[in-house]
Design an enzyme around this catalytic site. Structure first.
Site, mmCIF file in Angstrom:
data_model
loop_
_atom_site.group_PDB
_atom_site.id
_atom_site.type_symbol
_atom_site.label_atom_id
_atom_site.label_comp_id
_atom_site.label_asym_id
_atom_site.label_seq_id
_atom_site.Cartn_x
_atom_site.Cartn_y
_atom_site.Cartn_z
ATOM 1 N N ASP A 141 0.857 -1.193 0.000
ATOM 2 C CA ASP A 141 0.000 0.000 0.000
ATOM 3 C C ASP A 141 0.891 1.241 0.000
ATOM 4 O O ASP A 141 1.838 1.326 0.770
ATOM 5 C CB ASP A 141 -0.901 -0.017 1.245
ATOM 6 C CG ASP A 141 -2.014 1.016 1.156
ATOM 7 O OD1 ASP A 141 -2.261 1.544 0.062
ATOM 8 O OD2 ASP A 141 -2.636 1.291 2.200
ATOM 9 N N HIS A 213 -9.697 -1.575 -7.504
ATOM 10 C CA HIS A 213 -9.558 -0.456 -6.562
ATOM 11 C C HIS A 213 -8.759 0.696 -7.172
ATOM 12 O O HIS A 213 -9.172 1.858 -7.058
ATOM 13 C CB HIS A 213 -8.916 -0.940 -5.263
ATOM 14 C CG HIS A 213 -8.652 0.171 -4.301
ATOM 15 N ND1 HIS A 213 -9.654 1.002 -3.835
ATOM 16 C CD2 HIS A 213 -7.500 0.637 -3.737
ATOM 17 C CE1 HIS A 213 -9.141 1.906 -3.016
ATOM 18 N NE2 HIS A 213 -7.833 1.709 -2.953
HETATM 19 C C1 HEM Z 1 -9.790 -1.205 2.755
HETATM 20 C C2 HEM Z 1 -9.417 -0.019 2.352
HETATM 21 C C3 HEM Z 1 -8.305 0.189 1.361
HETATM 22 C C4 HEM Z 1 -7.278 -0.642 1.013
HETATM 23 C C5 HEM Z 1 -6.965 -2.037 1.543
HETATM 24 C C6 HEM Z 1 -6.512 0.054 0.004
HETATM 25 C C7 HEM Z 1 -5.392 -0.478 -0.622
HETATM 26 C C8 HEM Z 1 -4.765 0.093 -1.706
HETATM 27 C C9 HEM Z 1 -3.725 -0.522 -2.479
HETATM 28 C C10 HEM Z 1 -3.131 -1.906 -2.186
HETATM 29 C C11 HEM Z 1 -3.388 0.314 -3.480
HETATM 30 C C12 HEM Z 1 -2.349 0.064 -4.587
HETATM 31 C C13 HEM Z 1 -0.968 0.521 -4.260
HETATM 32 C C14 HEM Z 1 -0.832 2.011 -4.076
HETATM 33 O O1 HEM Z 1 -0.755 2.766 -5.024
HETATM 34 O O2 HEM Z 1 -0.847 2.435 -2.915
HETATM 35 C C15 HEM Z 1 -4.195 1.506 -3.324
HETATM 36 C C16 HEM Z 1 -4.151 2.600 -4.142
HETATM 37 C C17 HEM Z 1 -4.859 3.750 -3.922
HETATM 38 N N1 HEM Z 1 -5.838 3.952 -2.985
HETATM 39 FE FE1 HEM Z 1 -6.505 2.606 -1.644
HETATM 40 N N2 HEM Z 1 -7.075 1.274 -0.213
HETATM 41 C C18 HEM Z 1 -8.175 1.403 0.588
HETATM 42 C C19 HEM Z 1 -9.029 2.482 0.675
HETATM 43 C C20 HEM Z 1 -8.879 3.654 -0.037
HETATM 44 C C21 HEM Z 1 -9.706 4.827 0.095
HETATM 45 C C22 HEM Z 1 -10.878 4.944 1.078
HETATM 46 C C23 HEM Z 1 -9.210 5.768 -0.758
HETATM 47 C C24 HEM Z 1 -9.672 7.181 -1.017
HETATM 48 C C25 HEM Z 1 -10.566 7.851 -0.315
HETATM 49 C C26 HEM Z 1 -8.066 5.185 -1.430
HETATM 50 C C27 HEM Z 1 -7.270 5.835 -2.345
HETATM 51 C C28 HEM Z 1 -6.279 5.235 -3.079
HETATM 52 C C29 HEM Z 1 -5.536 5.932 -4.134
HETATM 53 C C30 HEM Z 1 -5.698 7.381 -4.556
HETATM 54 C C31 HEM Z 1 -4.663 4.984 -4.685
HETATM 55 C C32 HEM Z 1 -3.705 5.187 -5.869
HETATM 56 C C33 HEM Z 1 -4.471 4.943 -7.143
HETATM 57 C C34 HEM Z 1 -3.589 5.127 -8.371
HETATM 58 O O3 HEM Z 1 -2.952 4.149 -8.800
HETATM 59 O O4 HEM Z 1 -3.541 6.265 -8.882
HETATM 60 N N3 HEM Z 1 -7.902 3.906 -0.986
HETATM 61 N N4 HEM Z 1 -5.038 1.336 -2.246
#
Ligand code: HEM
Length: 303
Positions: A141, A213
Site C-alpha cells: 500500500d 480499486h
Molecule cells: C480497505 C481499504 C483500502 C485498502 C486495503 C486500500 C489499498 C490500496 C492498495 C493496495 C493500493 C495500490 C498501491 C498504491 O498505489 O498504494 C491503493 C491505491 C490507492 N488507494 Fe486505496 N485502499 C483502501 C481504501 C482507499 C480509500 C478509502 C481511498 C480514497 C478515499 C483510497 C485511495 C487510493 C488511491 C488514490 C490509490 C492510488 C491509485 C492510483 O494508482 O492512482 N484507498 N489502495
C-alpha cells in the site's frame, strides 16, 4: 508557505496510534485552547515520535479564523449494492507515530490525560507497518503516493488561501473480510486491487478491470489531470479483527469525496469498487490539520 505539521510527512516510523475525541459540550473555548497549548508543548518535546493534531470543523471554527473555505464534516455515503460508508465524525484527532510501541503508548496516554475533563476518548486504533508496507490483504500500500518532493503541495492548502499550510484529513477504520479475500486465487485478488501482489507492479491496461480499486481511486479533473491525495494508512488488528486505518491528506476536501463517490458507485459512471466486497469502513471523519503557526495562535488566543 506557513509550516505544515512535520509529522504528516515524517516517514519510517513503524508504530502508529490514532486517538479520536469528542469535546465535552459545556467546556469553555479557553479550556480547549489551554489543552491545545499543552498538546503543542508535548509535540515539541516528543523527541523521536511525531504528533499530528486535527480538528473537526465545528471545533476549528471556534478556535481560529484561519478556516479553509471547504472545511466540512464527513457525511454518510449510501452506495450501490447496499454498501455504506458511515459517518462517525468526532471533534479532535491525534495521530502519534514513532519507532517503538512503548514511546508511542506513553505519548498517547499523556495526550489523553492532557485532554481529561475537556474531551472524551471516542475511538482508538493502534496500527503497525506490516512487512514491506503491505496491507493485510498482502498487497503493498502506498506505491502511487506522491514522492516527498510533491507531497506537501498535494497535501497542504496553497500559500495565500485561508488555512494555508494546513491539510484536510480523512480518517476511516476499514475492517477486512480476509477469509473471503483469501478464498480468491492470487490472479483474482490482483484484479480486485489492480496491481500485482508480489511487487505492486501496475496491471497491463488490457486486463485492468474498471472496478479494480486503483481504477476507482484514481481521480481526474475535466482535463484528465490527476487530483491526488497523500496517504498514510496502516494496518491494525489481532487474530479476530483486522483491517486498514485509512488516513489521507489533501489540499482540497473534495478530492476525498470524489474518490469515495467513484468507489461507492455514486459518481456519474455508476461503477463501484470491487474492494468493497472484502472490506467495510466502520468509522469515518474529516479533520483539519492546521499549520504550526495557526495551531500556536489558536492555543495562544484562548489562554
Ligand atoms: C480497505 C481499504 C483500502 C485498502 C486495503 C486500500 C489499498 C490500496 C492498495 C493496495 C493500493 C495500490 C498501491 C498504491 O498505489 O498504494 C491503493 C491505491 C490507492 N488507494 Fe486505496 N485502499 C483502501 C481504501 C482507499 C480509500 C478509502 C481511498 C480514497 C478515499 C483510497 C485511495 C487510493 C488511491 C488514490 C490509490 C492510488 C491509485 C492510483 O494508482 O492512482 N484507498 N489502495
Amino acid at each position: 508557505m506557513p509550516t505544515p505539521q512535520a509529522g504528516i510527512f515524517a516517514l519510517g516510523t513503524r508504530t502508529h496510534h490514532h486517538l479520536e475525541f469528542d469535546v465535552n459540550g459545556s467546556v469553555r473555548p479557553a479550556l480547549i485552547g489551554a489543552a491545545v497549548a499543552a498538546l503543542n508543548e508535548q509535540i515539541v518535546g516528543s523527541g523521536g515520535s511525531n504528533v499530528v493534531v486535527g480538528f473537526g470543523p465545528d471545533l476549528w471554527r471556534g478556535l481560529s479564523d484561519s478556516v479553509p473555505a471547504d472545511l466540512g464534516s464527513f457525511a454518510e455515503i449510501t452506495g450501490c449494492d447496499g454498501h455504506i460508508a458511515p459517518s462517525t465524525q468526532h471533534d479532535l484527532w491525534i495521530w502519534i507515530h514513532g519507532t517503538g510501541v512503548d514511546d508511542v503508548l506513553d505519548l498517547a496516554t499523556a495526550a489523553t490525560s492532557i485532554l481529561e475533563g475537556v474531551a472524551t476518548l471516542a475511538a482508538e486504533s493502534r496500527c503497525f507497518v506490516y512487512h514491506d508496507s503491505r496491507d493485510l490483504t498482502g498487497f503493498i500500500d502506498g506505491t502511487e503516493n506522491p514522492p516527498p518532493t510533491a507531497a506537501v503541495s498535494v497535501a497542504c492548502i496553497a500559500d495565500g488561501a485561508p488555512g494555508a499550510g494546513g491539510s484536510h484529513v480523512i480518517a476511516q477504520r476499514w475492517v477486512h473480510d480476509l477469509a473471503a479475500f483469501d478464498e480468491l486465487n492470487v490472479a483474482d485478488q490482483e484484479l480486485v486491487i489492480g496491481r500485482r501482489k508480489v511487487d505492486s507492479a501496475a496491471l497491463p491496461k488490457e486486463i485492468l478491470p474498471t472496478d479494480a480499486h486503483v481504477s476507482r481511486a484514481e481521480l481526474l479533473d475535466e482535463d484528465g489531470h490527476e487530483r491526488p491525495i497523500y496517504r498514510r494508512s496502516l494496518p491494525f488488528g489481532d487474530v479476530t479483527e483486522r483491517g486498514l486505518f485509512f488516513v489521507g491528506f489533501s489540499a482540497e476536501r473534495d478530492r476525498f469525496n470524489g474518490m469515495l463517490a467513484q468507489m461507492y458507485g455514486t459518481a456519474s459512471d455508476g461503477l463501484r469498487d470491487r474492494l468493497l466486497d472484502f472490506s467495510t469502513p466502520v468509522t469515518g471523519s474529516y479533520y483539519f490539520a492546521p499549520c504550526v503557526e495557526d495551531l500556536l495562535d489558536a492555543a495562544a488566543d484562548q489562554r
